[in-house]
Design an enzyme around this catalytic site. Sequence first.
Site: not given
Lengths: 481, 93, 479
Positions: C73, C148, C172
């Site tokens: 990420k 997210s 997330s």
Amino acid sequence: MSDLEPVIGVEIHVQLSTRTKMFCGCAPSFGDAPNTHTCPVCLAHPGVLPVVNGEAVRRALIIGLALGCEIAPRSIFHRKNYFYPDLPKAYQISQFDIPICGRGEFTAIREDGSELKVGITRAHLEEDAAKLTHGGGRRAGADGSVVDFNRGGTPLVEIVTEPDLRSAADTAIFLRQLRQTLLFLGVSDCSMEEGSMRADANVSVRPVGSQTLGVKTELKNMNSFRFLERGVEAEIARQREIIASGGHVQQETVHYEPDTGHITSLRSKEESHDYRYFPEPDLVPVAPDPAWVEQLRTEQPELPIPLRRRLVDEMGLTQEDAEVITGSPELVAYFMEAAGLADPKSCANWIRGELRAQLRELGQEPWESNVTPAHVAALVGLLAEGTVSVPAAKEVLAGVIETGDDPATVVEARGLGQMDAGDLSAIIAEIVNANPDQAQQLRDGKDKVMGFFVGQTMKRTGGRAEPQAVQALVRAAVLGE
Amino acid sequence: MIDDTTVRHVARLARLRLDDAEEQVMREELSGILEHIDAIRAMDLDGVPPTTHVIELENVLRADEPRPGLSQEDALREARAVVDGSFEVPRMD
Amino acid sequence: MGLRDLTATEQIAELAAGRVSSLELVDAHLDAIARDDVEAFLAVDAEGARARAREIDALPERPPLGGIPLGVKDALSTRDIVTTSGSKMLEGFRPVYTATCVARLEQAGAVVVGKTNMDEFAMGSSTENSAYKNTLNPWDHDRVPGGSSGGSAAAVSAREVPWSLGSDTGGSIRQPAALCGIVGMKPTYGAISRYGLIAFASSLDQVGPFARTVADAALLLKHMVGRDPMDSTSLEWPAPIDVPMATDLAGLRIGVVEELMGEGIDPGVKAAVEVALVKAEALGATIVPVNLPTALSGLATYYVLAPAECSANLSRFDGIRYGPSAEADNLLDQYEVTRGRLFGPEVKRRIMLGTFALASGYYDQYYGRAQRVRTLIVREFAQAFEGVDVLASPTSPTVAFPIGDRTADPYAMYLADVCTIPASLAGLPAISIPCGLSDGLPVGLQLAGPAFSENRLLDTAHALEQVIAFDTRPPGLAT
């Protein structure tokens, strides 16, 4: 308006002389090329986290104990939010409602020996800002500023006092003696000039007898005790004047201009501060083990204020002697060693007087010089047994400073021993005979002329005579006493 | 709920320049969100202590031992404005 | 079946058997990433990954993770690889250091192939708040992958990487895992070092794995947990993470959170979760209803605490030490214009909300109260775990929603995290596994446990995974 009394409290920032910064492993640096002592943490790069320097905690505890503070069983850190280029996270990690050191009291001693008690509100840990230099920028012309993070994140202890001080002079006494104490604790360099100790004063005035506090102003960041004292004095005067002319003191930050002696307002257009303190989620509480705190308490060195009392009460020094001797831990150690070998009072006289005076020209401190405490003691001994006169002893000292030789060796080598009493009488007789007018004046009771005879004798003997002995011999020769 | 003055004050505290339109939208959206959040203002929380940390760690302290940091080059390499080894910022007024 | 269809565990086995090289595996995935049909990646380090694969192939002994690819990420700092956290504020930013968790995985033989798309600074539930692009749900390209960590989830689902890292503040990891039909886990707060995770809300943020099987997720987790001297809130891990082997759930008590099975939960989602619970019962588990009365207040609590923390965490972005900067001739403009222009709308909204919640005069009403509601939620979980071993609920109240569906209404977007937030506030481990389909889209089952119960959670999830037998391959995925 003599019925107004000043009320003063101070906030002192002390930079701890630890090897690393408060929250990262960088060594704080003050003289190196800019931005050569940084890491992602103290540059606040994305994703970094603070880790508390255990030595900073230890030193904060040492300070708290010396100030008689209550040590918090469990203290926490807060974030204090504000934007400024010297604060890379745009929040300072500080302490808010639960500081590591709570209430305490510090007792200073005035020159007359009276006690000056000052309540300590708190002492807490935080991190210092980086170095911001105004001007020197390129992009925005000469108005721009530049930032160097070498010292950013240096550990600080902020000490806050109660509004217990009532004069500028007391404020200066308190701060000087607090500094002395901190130096003895070995926690900080405490240099006002270099900014490792900084003091702000909160000043207000109120009618004598009133229990409420007047509106205070904050006198910021003075880099010497002298300026601080003058600044507080000037601010008190300014506030008295405002009130005398029917005005009101504004709560604001003010600055003292040493050159003009004027007080100026610092920031007025800045919006009111809202630091939005909240608990620092990246750190866990500090809960010092009571056994550790106890150990630190027992390891505490003898502090200057109690030491000063001991020097006066037990060793016969004057207040003034004691104040000078306790000026630094090194000087205390030096004095103590000498005082163990010879009369303490005489050692104190010689160390604080002639020794420091002569070394000042060389820019040396006693403990850095060729003169050892044993030399001082030996010199005091030579004087006591009458081997050398006081003026000769000064020369002996100069010789020791120069060579590092034993005082006795210097006396020998330079022929500085006290003159034989018979020789001295003969010389004085000659001088009296050669100066009948002055001799008559002495007989007429004009004692001032004694200085003339002593001076003449010293000139003739090269200082190898004791002035008191000379006086006695002159009297004997002139008056037949 | 939340008025223009508050929005402007908060934007200044947060150092966010919002234009008039943004300010208007922000006021409406924040007001909308706060309506939902206000549920917690009605709760009975007497005697409930705050939670800052869900973990029970204490005294995580670092030894006072210097670690190697960044070279000046690395420290400055992502900065847009650099003068003689320092970060440059515009004038302060 | 191609190399990319192998699970991480299978790829490691192939490497160990010498039937494939790390370079071949990395190349196979890099090819897919080059096409990136679902727009999962923001940056690809093909050259670095190949070099690392060659290095590992040349080692006398293969490291435990063999040399298989890993997606990371973009919220995690990777030295010299552009790291933006999905924001224009960090456009082109090349970090000078690597996050601890990434460094640990690299040490164990993971090969970082690139950085995945995300909602800006991890604020969002659809990855539509990325300043760069929308990531597409591999099951339906018109829908969001969740957020997210949407890029990391989509990349694993679309088999561009066998596994990846995400971060989870209020859901997330778990929510995009649910929406993309894969496994995602948020471990106990403090399990994995946050050093190098670009902070959103420090008291909630946790790194965690995405994978297509529970066993893979466990393996990735195993190599990340444990104390890091750079993170004061990281924990000494009590016992190693085991690769789960359980085949039954005899004696396990599963509590179903009633508050998270009622209003607001799509019927199709609820049905899939209920079917999974029946299967759990068949494996020997006892299913009991459990109440977490304050759980639904979690959302409001979270939307005070997380913005408050983020308002401070994001203050460092000022364009002075790194990142782009507005041309300004005074300091206030430098701050305000840089931040006003380079932060996206959701980030600004949360900074404003958080600044407001901490501001003088509002702190007690908002931040102070939220911290106390948090205490209630922590207590309710503790009480619940006196009677059950694991708590079950849907991960997300809905399946993946269409792109653009919720962007106009911030609060509607916030509701996507209603099921995941409570465990975040309590710092508890929770895992989402796919448990079926609703309208042809994956549904996630969330299992949460007490702190440090990762091994039991993984075992439970693994046993269920076997009987649910969900096919993680999105229909129509190009081979």
